[in-house]
Design a protein around this motif. Structure first.
Motif, PDB file in Angstrom:
ATOM      1  N   GLN A   1       3.457   7.147   3.497  1.00 37.83           N
ATOM      2  CA  GLN A   1       2.821   5.843   3.039  1.00 37.83           C
ATOM      3  C   GLN A   1       1.229   5.626   3.719  1.00 37.83           C
ATOM      4  O   GLN A   1       0.364   5.243   2.718  1.00 37.83           O
ATOM      5  CB  GLN A   1       3.613   4.574   3.986  1.00 37.83           C
ATOM      6  N   THR A   2       1.109   6.378   4.839  1.00 34.13           N
ATOM      7  CA  THR A   2      -0.502   6.430   5.193  1.00 34.13           C
ATOM      8  C   THR A   2      -1.284   7.316   4.068  1.00 34.13           C
ATOM      9  O   THR A   2      -2.381   6.823   3.951  1.00 34.13           O
ATOM     10  CB  THR A   2      -0.321   6.990   6.721  1.00 34.13           C
ATOM     11  N   GLU A   3      -0.964   8.316   3.851  1.00 28.20           N
ATOM     12  CA  GLU A   3      -1.396   9.146   2.604  1.00 28.20           C
ATOM     13  C   GLU A   3      -1.601   8.239   1.575  1.00 28.20           C
ATOM     14  O   GLU A   3      -2.738   8.256   0.985  1.00 28.20           O
ATOM     15  CB  GLU A   3      -0.709  10.583   2.496  1.00 28.20           C
TER      16      GLU A   3
ATOM     17  N   GLN B   1       6.525   6.935   6.847  1.00 30.30           N
ATOM     18  CA  GLN B   1       5.312   6.189   7.363  1.00 30.30           C
ATOM     19  C   GLN B   1       4.026   7.259   7.088  1.00 30.30           C
ATOM     20  O   GLN B   1       3.003   6.937   6.805  1.00 30.30           O
ATOM     21  CB  GLN B   1       5.041   5.890   8.717  1.00 30.30           C
ATOM     22  N   GLU B   2       4.468   8.577   7.383  1.00 31.78           N
ATOM     23  CA  GLU B   2       3.607   9.449   7.110  1.00 31.78           C
ATOM     24  C   GLU B   2       2.956   9.595   5.752  1.00 31.78           C
ATOM     25  O   GLU B   2       1.857   9.495   5.275  1.00 31.78           O
ATOM     26  CB  GLU B   2       3.972  10.981   7.300  1.00 31.78           C
TER      27      GLU B   2
ATOM     28  N   LYS C   1      -1.779   4.995   1.341  1.00 30.50           N
ATOM     29  CA  LYS C   1      -2.660   3.888   1.600  1.00 30.50           C
ATOM     30  C   LYS C   1      -4.136   4.432   1.464  1.00 30.50           C
ATOM     31  O   LYS C   1      -4.877   3.742   0.745  1.00 30.50           O
ATOM     32  CB  LYS C   1      -2.557   3.168   2.694  1.00 30.50           C
ATOM     33  N   GLU C   2      -4.285   5.450   1.944  1.00 30.68           N
ATOM     34  CA  GLU C   2      -5.824   6.071   1.789  1.00 30.68           C
ATOM     35  C   GLU C   2      -6.126   6.324   0.497  1.00 30.68           C
ATOM     36  O   GLU C   2      -7.213   6.073   0.143  1.00 30.68           O
ATOM     37  CB  GLU C   2      -5.751   7.601   2.718  1.00 30.68           C
TER      38      GLU C   2
ATOM     39  N   LEU D   1       7.994   0.373   4.124  1.00 31.56           N
ATOM     40  CA  LEU D   1       7.128   1.507   3.652  1.00 31.56           C
ATOM     41  C   LEU D   1       7.464   2.023   2.376  1.00 31.56           C
ATOM     42  O   LEU D   1       6.625   2.694   1.783  1.00 31.56           O
ATOM     43  CB  LEU D   1       7.418   2.554   4.813  1.00 31.56           C
TER      44      LEU D   1
ATOM     45  N   LYS E   1       0.739  -1.006  -0.006  1.00 31.85           N
ATOM     46  CA  LYS E   1      -0.007  -0.030   0.032  1.00 31.85           C
ATOM     47  C   LYS E   1       0.840   1.268  -0.114  1.00 31.85           C
ATOM     48  O   LYS E   1       0.885   2.126   0.614  1.00 31.85           O
ATOM     49  CB  LYS E   1      -0.967   0.048   1.105  1.00 31.85           C
ATOM     50  N   SER E   2       1.765   1.077  -0.852  1.00 28.29           N
ATOM     51  CA  SER E   2       2.864   2.430  -0.954  1.00 28.29           C
ATOM     52  C   SER E   2       3.408   2.536  -2.417  1.00 28.29           C
ATOM     53  O   SER E   2       3.887   1.484  -2.798  1.00 28.29           O
ATOM     54  CB  SER E   2       4.031   2.114  -0.054  1.00 28.29           C
TER      55      SER E   2
END
Lengths: 280, 280
Positions: free
Chosen positions: B270-272, B267-268, B274-275, B61, B22-23
């Motif tokens: 990657q989180t964006e 991580q920041e 993933k969304e 990530l 997811k990245s």
């Protein structure tokens, strides 16, 4: 890492060398181990051994040497070591020779600064070839080095030159736009340009845009360019031309006499150059 | 010289990795010894020690790493050795990671072949960035390597991009002409393009010309580009984007905790990502 410090060579000194040697020949040191004489492969560093022999045999006929970094990178760490030895050998033994790193680098500002330091400060080349595609802030870091020259790719000698370089932007070819625009950049007096010999008439218009800059000219001989035609349109009051020949000189023979054969080929070109210089 | 042989990584595998992790994050390994934590300078090879720590902390990530060769060349032979160690470490320990040599090379045909062999065969990078100025015969030698990608500079993220790249050739910007023309070259399926994030609306038109190719995108974050905007116009059915961040991640901290700090920054992003991926 090692750093070498020598006096930088100015373009005035280059012009003086051209008149002293009656030559504006640049020899391309593009060493391919598949093409060097077999006996050299037994040397500890065959690339440097080859370069040293070529330089010793031709230094009185040429004003500049131009190693293309691709040929050294291809041999990994050993190749980079051969490149370091070659530039050090030139700077220590023939400080009157002008040196060109044919690296075609160029990146965003800070990154270009790193390339500039590598080739100008650490390796102590007099000049480097740079690609213009990324524009002003990718080239200006090179231009900031005083008494070092940045040789911008303008019109190259390969077929692909006609893909983008000769396309028209606002009625003017991209390569002319590159030369014109770069003449407005800070420290533009440190610019030279790569202009292939394949279309000699192009030199006339280039001289209108850049009357004073030196032009580094590949493509004479093997690629079909004519020395006389290039000189007809390209010479300026400082001569202003460096004519490069690589394979035609360094691979003149693959036998034990390779260095003498290279000198003979260099001599042929130098003789032609002398005739041209004697007439101006 | 040493040569490493591994299985090449196809773009299908890259797409699979993107969905698994997811990245679509690429981390730029632009190592500057003036910016790394002081304690690393005591290591035998501080550049490699820094890269190893960053990679170990962020590999889950990111899908790609991109060393810019300028940063390694700046340290001479030692720098090249650090680059060799870094790519070898990635290939041996994280074979699922996609690797990019940010070298911006390009030369006449035979010479480009040498650069291609250096980065694809000897160093075993999956891809390399290449400058388009010299046209088809300077790029095609890179494209000949199957399951290796050539990432052509199209629209870069620096200010100088507006000097030549956005100039109009026959009513069309040079960078679009570069993308269009290159789509007609042999093995053009091996092409990716560098497109800066600074003008996200440009991605819409680029996707009309190159719907399938991956785009390597610098300039998100530090240089002002927005990840969401880039994705809005740039995503394709294979995701088709690699978003690069260099300094924002690797220099998140200059203290002993630098690797953890880098992982937090990665991580920041990657989180964006993933969304965004969860919505398509």
């Amino acid at each position: 890492m090692r750093a070498f410090y020598y006096n930088p060579m100015t373009t005035q000194e280059l012009v003086k060398q051209i008149h002293t040697k009656k030559s504006f020949l640049c020899i391309g040191l593009d060493v391919d181990l598949e093409k060097v004489p077999a006996h050299l492969l037994q040397e500890e560093d065959p690339i440097f051994a080859f370069n040293k022999a070529i330089i010793d045999a031709t230094h009185h006929l040429a004003v500049a040497y131009k190693p293309n970094t691709a040929f050294y990178e291809a041999y990994g760490l050993e190749g980079w070591e051969s490149l370091e030895k070659t530039i050090k050998y030139l700077n220590e033994n023939y400080p009157e020779i002008y040196t060109i790193a044919d690296a075609k680098r160029g990146d965003i500002g800070n990154t270009s600064t790193r390339y500039a330091k590598t080739f100008f400060s650490h390796l102590n080349f007099d000049s480097i070839t740079v690609a213009p595609y990324m524009g002003e802030d990718s080239v200006v870091p090179f231009l900031e080095f005083e008494n070092k020259q940045t040789i911008l790719l303008a019109l190259t000698s390969n077929r692909g030159a006609f893909d983008f370089q000769t396309q028209k932007v606002e009625g003017e070819e991209v390569y002319k736009k590159v030369i014109q625009t770069s003449q407005t950049w800070k420290n533009h007096h440190n610019l030279m340009y790569v202009v292939g010999a394949t279309k000699a008439e192009y030199f006339k218009e280039i001289r209108n845009i850049a009357p004073k800059n030196f032009l580094l000219v590949p493509g004479v001989g093997a690629q079909g360019g004519s020395l006389k035609e290039v000189c007809k349109y390209g010479l300026n009051e400082d001569v202003g031309l460096l004519i490069n020949s690589s394979r035609g000189i360094i691979y003149a023979s693959a036998e034990a006499n390779f260095a003498e054969a290279a000198a003979l080929k260099a001599q042929e070109l130098q003789t032609e150059m002398k005739e041209i210089l004697d007439k101006i």
